[in-house]
Design a protein around this motif. Structure first.
Motif, PDB file in Angstrom:
ATOM      1  N   ASN A 109       0.849  -1.194   0.000  1.00 17.19           N
ATOM      2  CA  ASN A 109       0.000   0.000   0.000  1.00 17.19           C
ATOM      3  C   ASN A 109       0.881   1.240   0.000  1.00 17.19           C
ATOM      4  N   VAL A 110       0.278   2.360  -0.333  1.00 17.03           N
ATOM      5  CA  VAL A 110       1.015   3.602  -0.516  1.00 17.03           C
ATOM      6  C   VAL A 110       0.355   4.719   0.279  1.00 17.03           C
ATOM      7  N   ALA A 111       1.134   5.398   1.101  1.00 15.06           N
ATOM      8  CA  ALA A 111       0.650   6.587   1.819  1.00 15.06           C
ATOM      9  C   ALA A 111       0.817   7.807   0.912  1.00 15.06           C
ATOM     10  N   VAL A 112      -0.259   8.571   0.716  1.00 24.46           N
ATOM     11  CA  VAL A 112      -0.240   9.695  -0.219  1.00 24.46           C
ATOM     12  C   VAL A 112      -0.831  10.931   0.453  1.00 24.46           C
ATOM     13  N   ALA A 113      -0.299  12.075   0.092  1.00 29.11           N
ATOM     14  CA  ALA A 113      -0.844  13.361   0.532  1.00 29.11           C
ATOM     15  C   ALA A 113      -1.384  14.103  -0.693  1.00 29.11           C
ATOM     16  N   ILE A 114      -2.513  14.783  -0.533  1.00 31.88           N
ATOM     17  CA  ILE A 114      -3.145  15.525  -1.619  1.00 31.88           C
ATOM     18  C   ILE A 114      -2.953  17.028  -1.382  1.00 31.88           C
ATOM     19  N   TYR A 115      -2.366  17.689  -2.373  1.00 35.80           N
ATOM     20  CA  TYR A 115      -2.210  19.146  -2.347  1.00 35.80           C
ATOM     21  C   TYR A 115      -3.084  19.690  -3.486  1.00 35.80           C
ATOM     22  N   ASN A 116      -4.324  20.015  -3.161  1.00 31.63           N
ATOM     23  CA  ASN A 116      -5.319  20.398  -4.160  1.00 31.63           C
ATOM     24  C   ASN A 116      -5.578  21.904  -4.081  1.00 31.63           C
ATOM     25  N   GLU A 117      -5.099  22.623  -5.099  1.00 27.72           N
ATOM     26  CA  GLU A 117      -5.336  24.070  -5.171  1.00 27.72           C
ATOM     27  C   GLU A 117      -6.569  24.421  -5.989  1.00 27.72           C
ATOM     28  N   ASP A 118      -7.198  23.389  -6.566  1.00 21.62           N
ATOM     29  CA  ASP A 118      -8.374  23.614  -7.401  1.00 21.62           C
ATOM     30  C   ASP A 118      -9.586  22.989  -6.710  1.00 21.62           C
ATOM     31  N   ARG A 119     -10.592  23.798  -6.406  1.00 20.40           N
ATOM     32  CA  ARG A 119     -11.777  23.293  -5.717  1.00 20.40           C
ATOM     33  C   ARG A 119     -12.897  22.930  -6.684  1.00 20.40           C
ATOM     34  N   GLY A 120     -12.581  22.816  -7.961  1.00 21.57           N
ATOM     35  CA  GLY A 120     -13.587  22.500  -8.965  1.00 21.57           C
ATOM     36  C   GLY A 120     -14.011  21.047  -8.912  1.00 21.57           C
ATOM     37  N   GLY A 121     -15.078  20.731  -9.637  1.00 17.01           N
ATOM     38  CA  GLY A 121     -15.626  19.397  -9.632  1.00 17.01           C
ATOM     39  C   GLY A 121     -14.705  18.363 -10.237  1.00 17.01           C
TER      40      GLY A 121
END
Length: 370
Positions: free
Chosen positions: A48-60
């Motif tokens: 398994n893989v531990a991942v972090a999300i850096y989301n600058e876009d709040r779009g659908g």
């Protein structure tokens, strides 16, 4: 203490090792063969893989991509971050293997029909795992592309991945495997040399002669520990040199920090070896005892399987394994450029293990002599 007598006993141990064909083979043959086999042929699987999300876009569109990653059995989203400064600590502390960065214009670019990049930051210290994780993520993005294009009645790929691996830029698997060989082979050779020392004396009938010497049990123990430490240092040095020559693996950190780790690791290995030797009557028993310790030590060290994937009870057992700490040291020095300050949490557990095992070896040695 009788320093000259202890030194003479250590010389006797060296001569006994060099005269014994089996001992010479154990010291030279298997380590070189295993270095070549592991370095060129060994590979690992990923659970398994531990991942972090850096989301600058709040779009659908961005939310849909994130939901696909969250729903994947191959990934576990452990962090959601909002600033560039949060990326480095997560990677440096091994909290995540992957950071996925979705830009501000991700959704709007997709709607416009323009190519939309995604940035993937990987921890390249475990290159094989990083490559597998990248392939998993690529498959998710490709499936997302197909679904998006089908919903828009279009064809072609619009989302592309831009990857950058830290510490192991080219994701060469041997950069992860070979530094671990330094610890594995050093442990094997040192443990066998020390485990055979007293058992060889008992089997050949010369152990009783040691009892009539002026040396006390603790001094005999020191004399028998010195060859194991010296041979372990030479073995580790040889593998480190071959690591750079054959596999072109960098040594980015402090050489002194690495050798301090080697010395502490050897003390713990010698302590275990002398414990086995003290309770063994024959060399066959000593070899069996050494391998009885070696197999769990290698498995619990994280050399072949990630410690994080083990059951929690087994993870607690890994704290008793000196190889666990030394693998962090050797990989930290070679790949990350670590020095003394960053490795202090790996030094003191090995020192504690060495103190306990050497004390127990001394007690067993006195108990078996009288």
């Amino acid at each position: 203490m009788y320093p000259r007598q202890i030194f003479a006993l250590a010389i006797k141990e060296f001569l006994a090792l060099l005269r014994d064909k089996r001992s010479r083979f154990v010291i030279i043959g298997p380590p070189l063969a295993q270095l070549l086999v592991f370095g060129f042929a060994a590979t690992y699987d990923l659970n398994n893989v531990a991942v972090a999300i850096y989301n600058e876009d709040r779009g659908g569109a961005a939310r849909e991509l994130v939901s696909r990653i969250e729903g994947s059995p191959n990934f576990e989203v452990v962090a959601y971050i909002d600033h560039d400064s949060e990326v480095a600590p997560l990677i440096n502390n091994r909290d995540v293997l992957v950071v996925l960065h979705i830009g501000q214009n991700f959704s709007s670019d997709l709607v416009k029909g323009t190519t939309t990049p995604l940035q993937v930051i990987l921890d390249g210290r475990n290159s094989n795992t990083a490559m597998i994780a990248m392939n998993y993520l690529r498959n998710i993005v490709q499936d997302y592309n197909l679904g998006w294009l089908a919903s828009q009645g279009e064809s072609g790929l619009q989302v592309t991945l831009q990857t950058r691996s830290w510490y192991n830029e080219n994701l060469q698997s041997r950069w992860f495997i070979v530094p671990g060989i330094v610890g594995l082979l050093t442990l094997v050779v040192t443990l066998l040399v020390t485990a055979l020392s007293v058992a060889r004396e008992r089997e050949s009938g010369t152990f009783d002669q040691l009892l009539v010497t002026p040396l006390r049990p603790v001094e005999i123990l020191i004399g028998k520990a010195i060859p194991g430490i010296v041979i372990g240092l030479l073995e580790a040095t040889l593998i480190i040199v071959l690591m750079g020559i054959l596999f072109d693996i960098p040594l980015r950190g402090s050489l002194g920090a690495l050798y301090l780790g080697i010395v502490l690791f050897l003390l713990s290995a010698v302590g275990v070896g002398l414990m086995i030797s003290a309770i063994s009557v024959t060399q066959q028993q000593a070899v069996l005892g050494a391998f009885l310790f070696l197999v769990p030590a290698v498995i619990l060290s994280g050399f072949s399987t990630p410690i994080a994937n083990m059951p929690e009870v087994v993870q607690w057992l890994t704290y008793l394994d000196p190889l666990r700490y030394f693998l962090v040291i050797v990989r930290g020095v070679t790949l990350e450029g670590n020095g003394y300050a960053l490795l202090i949490n790996q030094y003191w557990p090995m020192a504690a293990i060495g103190a306990v095992t050497l004390t127990l070896a001394g007690w067993l040695f006195r108990h078996r002599m009288y």
